[in-house]
Scaffold this motif. Structure first.
Motif, PDB file in Angstrom:
ATOM      1  N   ALA A  54       0.833  -1.208   0.000  1.00 13.77           N
ATOM      2  CA  ALA A  54       0.000   0.000   0.000  1.00 13.77           C
ATOM      3  C   ALA A  54       0.866   1.256   0.000  1.00 13.77           C
ATOM      4  O   ALA A  54       0.562   2.227  -0.702  1.00 13.77           O
ATOM      5  CB  ALA A  54      -0.924  -0.001   1.211  1.00 13.77           C
ATOM      6  N   THR A  55       1.963   1.226   0.751  1.00  7.44           N
ATOM      7  CA  THR A  55       2.869   2.368   0.813  1.00  7.44           C
ATOM      8  C   THR A  55       3.484   2.646  -0.553  1.00  7.44           C
ATOM      9  O   THR A  55       3.557   3.800  -0.988  1.00  7.44           O
ATOM     10  CB  THR A  55       3.979   2.114   1.852  1.00  7.44           C
ATOM     11  N   LYS A  56       3.905   1.583  -1.234  1.00 13.12           N
ATOM     12  CA  LYS A  56       4.481   1.745  -2.576  1.00 13.12           C
ATOM     13  C   LYS A  56       3.460   2.347  -3.542  1.00 13.12           C
ATOM     14  O   LYS A  56       3.781   3.250  -4.327  1.00 13.12           O
ATOM     15  CB  LYS A  56       4.963   0.402  -3.122  1.00 13.12           C
ATOM     16  N   VAL A  62       1.480   9.556  -5.806  1.00  8.09           N
ATOM     17  CA  VAL A  62       1.916  10.938  -5.597  1.00  8.09           C
ATOM     18  C   VAL A  62       2.791  11.388  -6.748  1.00  8.09           C
ATOM     19  O   VAL A  62       2.617  12.494  -7.277  1.00  8.09           O
ATOM     20  CB  VAL A  62       2.665  11.078  -4.250  1.00  8.09           C
ATOM     21  N   THR A  63       3.735  10.543  -7.176  1.00  4.39           N
ATOM     22  CA  THR A  63       4.632  10.935  -8.270  1.00  4.39           C
ATOM     23  C   THR A  63       3.882  11.118  -9.579  1.00  4.39           C
ATOM     24  O   THR A  63       4.279  11.926 -10.412  1.00  4.39           O
ATOM     25  CB  THR A  63       5.769   9.913  -8.470  1.00  4.39           C
ATOM     26  N   HIS A  68      -2.617  14.050  -3.607  1.00  2.00           N
ATOM     27  CA  HIS A  68      -1.702  15.020  -3.010  1.00  2.00           C
ATOM     28  C   HIS A  68      -0.752  14.301  -2.065  1.00  2.00           C
ATOM     29  O   HIS A  68      -1.112  13.288  -1.456  1.00  2.00           O
ATOM     30  CB  HIS A  68      -2.509  16.078  -2.255  1.00  2.00           C
ATOM     31  N   LYS A  69       0.459  14.817  -1.938  1.00  3.57           N
ATOM     32  CA  LYS A  69       1.462  14.142  -1.109  1.00  3.57           C
ATOM     33  C   LYS A  69       1.059  14.093   0.362  1.00  3.57           C
ATOM     34  O   LYS A  69       1.352  13.112   1.051  1.00  3.57           O
ATOM     35  CB  LYS A  69       2.835  14.798  -1.258  1.00  3.57           C
TER      36      LYS A  69
END
Length: 90
Positions: A54-56, A62-63, A68-69
Motif C-alpha cells: 500500500a505504501t508503494k 503521488v509521483t 496530493h502528497k
C-alpha cells in the motif's frame, strides 16, 4: 464533438488519461483497503506485507499526480499507526 484537429486529439488523449488514472486510483484504493483488512486480522506478517504494498502504491500515486502528497502521508501514517497498535497487542 470538436471539429478542429487539435481539439479532436485533445479529446482522445484526455479520455485515455482519464481511463488510466481511474484504473490506477482503483488499484490504489484496493491496496489500501486490503492493507486495512490485513491489519484488522491477526497475522502481523501478512499485515506488514500489505502495508508495504500500500505504501508503494501511495508513493507512486503521488509521483503521478493522482493524489496530493499530504493525503498519501496521512493514509500511510494511519495505516502504520494501526499496524503498530496491532504489534503492541501481540
Amino acid at each position: 464533438m470538436p471539429n478542429i484537429k487539435s481539439a479532436i486529439k485533445r479529446v482522445k488523449t484526455s479520455e485515455k488519461r482519464r481511463a488510466l488514472n481511474a484504473s490506477q486510483k482503483s488499484a490504489l484504493r484496493t491496496a489500501v483497503k486490503s492493507a486495512d483488512v490485513a491489519i484488522a486480522g491477526t497475522d502481523a506478517e501478512a499485515a506488514k506485507a500489505a502495508l508495504i504494498v500500500a505504501t508503494k502504491k501511495l508513493d507512486k500515486a503521488v509521483t503521478k499526480g493522482l493524489i496530493h502528497k499530504n493525503a498519501a502521508a496521512r493514509k500511510k501514517s494511519r495505516l502504520a499507526k494501526k499496524l503498530n497498535a496491532l504489534a503492541s497487542q501481540a
